[in-house]
Design a protein around this motif. Structure first.
Motif, PDB file in Angstrom:
ATOM      1  N   PHE A 133       4.569   9.209  -6.628  1.00 50.42           N
ATOM      2  CA  PHE A 133       5.196  10.330  -7.313  1.00 50.42           C
ATOM      3  C   PHE A 133       5.064  10.143  -8.827  1.00 50.42           C
ATOM      4  CE2 PHE A 133       7.184  12.008  -3.540  1.00 50.42           C
ATOM      5  CZ  PHE A 133       7.389  10.899  -2.745  1.00 50.42           C
ATOM      6  N   TRP A 134       4.817  11.242  -9.507  1.00 53.43           N
ATOM      7  CA  TRP A 134       4.754  11.207 -10.968  1.00 53.43           C
ATOM      8  C   TRP A 134       5.914  12.014 -11.539  1.00 53.43           C
ATOM      9  CZ3 TRP A 134       1.782   8.192 -13.913  1.00 53.43           C
ATOM     10  CH2 TRP A 134       0.659   7.589 -13.323  1.00 53.43           C
ATOM     11  N   TYR A 135       6.624  11.371 -12.475  1.00 48.29           N
ATOM     12  CA  TYR A 135       7.761  12.003 -13.126  1.00 48.29           C
ATOM     13  C   TYR A 135       7.505  12.084 -14.625  1.00 48.29           C
ATOM     14  CZ  TYR A 135      10.515  11.019  -8.900  1.00 48.29           C
ATOM     15  OH  TYR A 135      10.984  10.969  -7.624  1.00 48.29           O
ATOM     16  N   ARG A 136       8.218  13.007 -15.243  1.00 47.53           N
ATOM     17  CA  ARG A 136       8.194  13.125 -16.692  1.00 47.53           C
ATOM     18  C   ARG A 136       9.642  13.066 -17.162  1.00 47.53           C
ATOM     19  NH1 ARG A 136       5.167  17.965 -20.157  1.00 47.53           N
ATOM     20  NH2 ARG A 136       5.844  17.246 -22.224  1.00 47.53           N
ATOM     21  N   GLN A 137       9.870  12.287 -18.215  1.00 52.53           N
ATOM     22  CA  GLN A 137      11.226  12.128 -18.724  1.00 52.53           C
ATOM     23  C   GLN A 137      11.275  12.548 -20.181  1.00 52.53           C
ATOM     24  OE1 GLN A 137      12.705   8.085 -18.736  1.00 52.53           O
ATOM     25  NE2 GLN A 137      14.819   8.748 -18.600  1.00 52.53           N
ATOM     26  N   PHE A 159       9.881   2.379  -5.462  1.00 53.04           N
ATOM     27  CA  PHE A 159       9.730   1.427  -6.552  1.00 53.04           C
ATOM     28  C   PHE A 159       9.079   2.134  -7.729  1.00 53.04           C
ATOM     29  CE2 PHE A 159      11.180  -2.113  -4.199  1.00 53.04           C
ATOM     30  CZ  PHE A 159      10.796  -1.877  -2.887  1.00 53.04           C
ATOM     31  N   PHE A 160       9.598   1.863  -8.908  1.00 55.14           N
ATOM     32  CA  PHE A 160       9.175   2.589 -10.092  1.00 55.14           C
ATOM     33  C   PHE A 160       8.369   1.710 -11.036  1.00 55.14           C
ATOM     34  CE2 PHE A 160      11.367   6.670  -9.955  1.00 55.14           C
ATOM     35  CZ  PHE A 160      12.231   6.467  -8.890  1.00 55.14           C
ATOM     36  N   GLY A 161       7.400   2.331 -11.688  1.00 54.02           N
ATOM     37  CA  GLY A 161       6.694   1.651 -12.758  1.00 54.02           C
ATOM     38  C   GLY A 161       7.545   1.610 -14.013  1.00 54.02           C
ATOM     39  N   GLN A 175       0.835  -1.187   0.000  1.00 50.65           N
ATOM     40  CA  GLN A 175       0.000   0.000   0.000  1.00 50.65           C
ATOM     41  C   GLN A 175       0.876   1.245   0.000  1.00 50.65           C
ATOM     42  OE1 GLN A 175      -2.575  -0.554   3.417  1.00 50.65           O
ATOM     43  NE2 GLN A 175      -4.108  -1.607   2.180  1.00 50.65           N
ATOM     44  N   ALA A 176       0.431   2.241  -0.712  1.00 58.66           N
ATOM     45  CA  ALA A 176       1.223   3.461  -0.857  1.00 58.66           C
ATOM     46  C   ALA A 176       0.337   4.678  -0.632  1.00 58.66           C
ATOM     47  CB  ALA A 176       1.862   3.521  -2.240  1.00 58.66           C
ATOM     48  N   THR A 177       0.539   5.379   0.485  1.00 56.28           N
ATOM     49  CA  THR A 177      -0.213   6.614   0.709  1.00 56.28           C
ATOM     50  C   THR A 177       0.323   7.738  -0.167  1.00 56.28           C
ATOM     51  OG1 THR A 177       1.232   7.108   2.569  1.00 56.28           O
ATOM     52  CG2 THR A 177      -0.876   6.076   3.074  1.00 56.28           C
ATOM     53  N   THR A 178       1.543   7.588  -0.610  1.00 56.43           N
ATOM     54  CA  THR A 178       2.165   8.603  -1.450  1.00 56.43           C
ATOM     55  C   THR A 178       2.754   7.965  -2.702  1.00 56.43           C
ATOM     56  OG1 THR A 178       2.750   9.923   0.489  1.00 56.43           O
ATOM     57  CG2 THR A 178       3.895  10.429  -1.558  1.00 56.43           C
ATOM     58  N   SER A 219       6.209   6.393  -9.253  1.00 53.71           N
ATOM     59  CA  SER A 219       6.931   5.629  -8.251  1.00 53.71           C
ATOM     60  C   SER A 219       6.150   5.641  -6.954  1.00 53.71           C
ATOM     61  CB  SER A 219       8.344   6.185  -8.027  1.00 53.71           C
ATOM     62  OG  SER A 219       8.287   7.444  -7.402  1.00 53.71           O
ATOM     63  N   ALA A 220       6.435   4.682  -6.107  1.00 60.20           N
ATOM     64  CA  ALA A 220       5.710   4.559  -4.850  1.00 60.20           C
ATOM     65  C   ALA A 220       6.607   3.943  -3.797  1.00 60.20           C
ATOM     66  CB  ALA A 220       4.456   3.704  -5.043  1.00 60.20           C
ATOM     67  N   ARG A 221       6.285   4.278  -2.563  1.00 56.37           N
ATOM     68  CA  ARG A 221       7.009   3.728  -1.411  1.00 56.37           C
ATOM     69  C   ARG A 221       6.013   3.028  -0.507  1.00 56.37           C
ATOM     70  NH1 ARG A 221       9.446   8.263   0.415  1.00 56.37           N
ATOM     71  NH2 ARG A 221      11.452   7.799  -0.534  1.00 56.37           N
TER      72      ARG A 221
END
Lengths: 117, 114
Positions: free
Chosen positions: A34-38, A107-109, A29-32, A95-97
């Motif tokens: 993150f979205w990144y753009r590359q 951990f990254f998608g 489960q991840a309460t937080t 990504s999520a922790r």
């Protein structure tokens, strides 16, 4: 190990349409999240922090009305690119922790490549 | 602000060659430092990390030492393999709004030929 899954991995859309990208934590489960753009030959740029049950926190310069983020559950965050234009074409990564850990590995998608025609 | 500068490449090496990927950082305080790797078609994975000065992170034959005096975290491997072909990102954490966030370098694509 922990897995984060993104869907779709590739999407092509017409200019002016909206596209939704999903990010799921599969075994934690991840309460937080993150979205990144590359961008090509550029580093990953943090766009926003997605918070379960509350509004996302956007980085400076990122249009919140353009990039809508919804974190409706502890395992799912979605990024919607509204009224997409060719300049929105990019590689989007989430990504999520694990929520049980105050700090720890992110951990990254696999990423989602958006092409806007 | 906090930032990371790393070699951009691309770099092509022969198998068993020595690898160094330079990474320097600018930060306030004492960030944690990371190397992430992205294999073809996969998401980023943590390769190694160091949380304080003089710490050495190591994994899969790769090593990097947190050098505060030179603000560096160079990645090294003594003998690369074809399977090491990937994009390597140096990163640091910055704390903002009560959460830790990663700041990445631009990434360096490594190709190892047999």
């Amino acid at each position: 190990g922990a897995v984060v899954s993104q869907h779709p991995s590739r999407v092509i859309c017409k200019s002016g349409t909206s596209v939704k990208i999903e990010c799921r934590s599969l075994d934690f489960q991840a309460t937080t999240m993150f979205w990144y753009r590359q961008f090509p030959k550029k580093s990953l740029m943090l766009m926003a922090t997605s918070n379960e049950g509350s509004k996302a926190t956007y980085e400076q310069g990122v249009e919140k009305d353009k990039f809508l983020i919804n974190h409706a559950s502890l395992t799912l965050s979605t990024l919607t690119v509204t009224s997409a234009h060719p300049e929105d074409s990019s590689f989007y990564i989430c990504s999520a922790r694990d929520s049980r850990m105050a700090t720890g590995e992110l951990f990254f998608g696999e990423g989602s490549r958006l092409t806007v025609l | 602000g906090n930032s990371v500068t790393q070699m951009e490449g691309p770099v092509t090496l022969s198998e068993e060659a020595f690898l160094t990927i330079n990474c320097t950082y600018t930060a306030t305080g004492y960030p944690s430092l990371f190397w992430y790797v992205q294999y073809p078609g996969e998401g980023l994975q943590l390769l190694l990390k160091a949380t304080k000065a003089d710490d050495k992170g190591s994994n899969k034959g790769f090593e990097a030492t947190y050098r505060k005096e030179t603000t560096s975290f160079h990645l090294e491997k003594g003998s690369v393999q074809v399977s090491d072909s990937a994009v390597y990102f140096c990163a640091l954490t910055r704390r903002q709004g009560g959460s830790e966030k990663l700041v990445f370098g631009k990434g360096m694509k490594l190709t190892v030929n047999p």
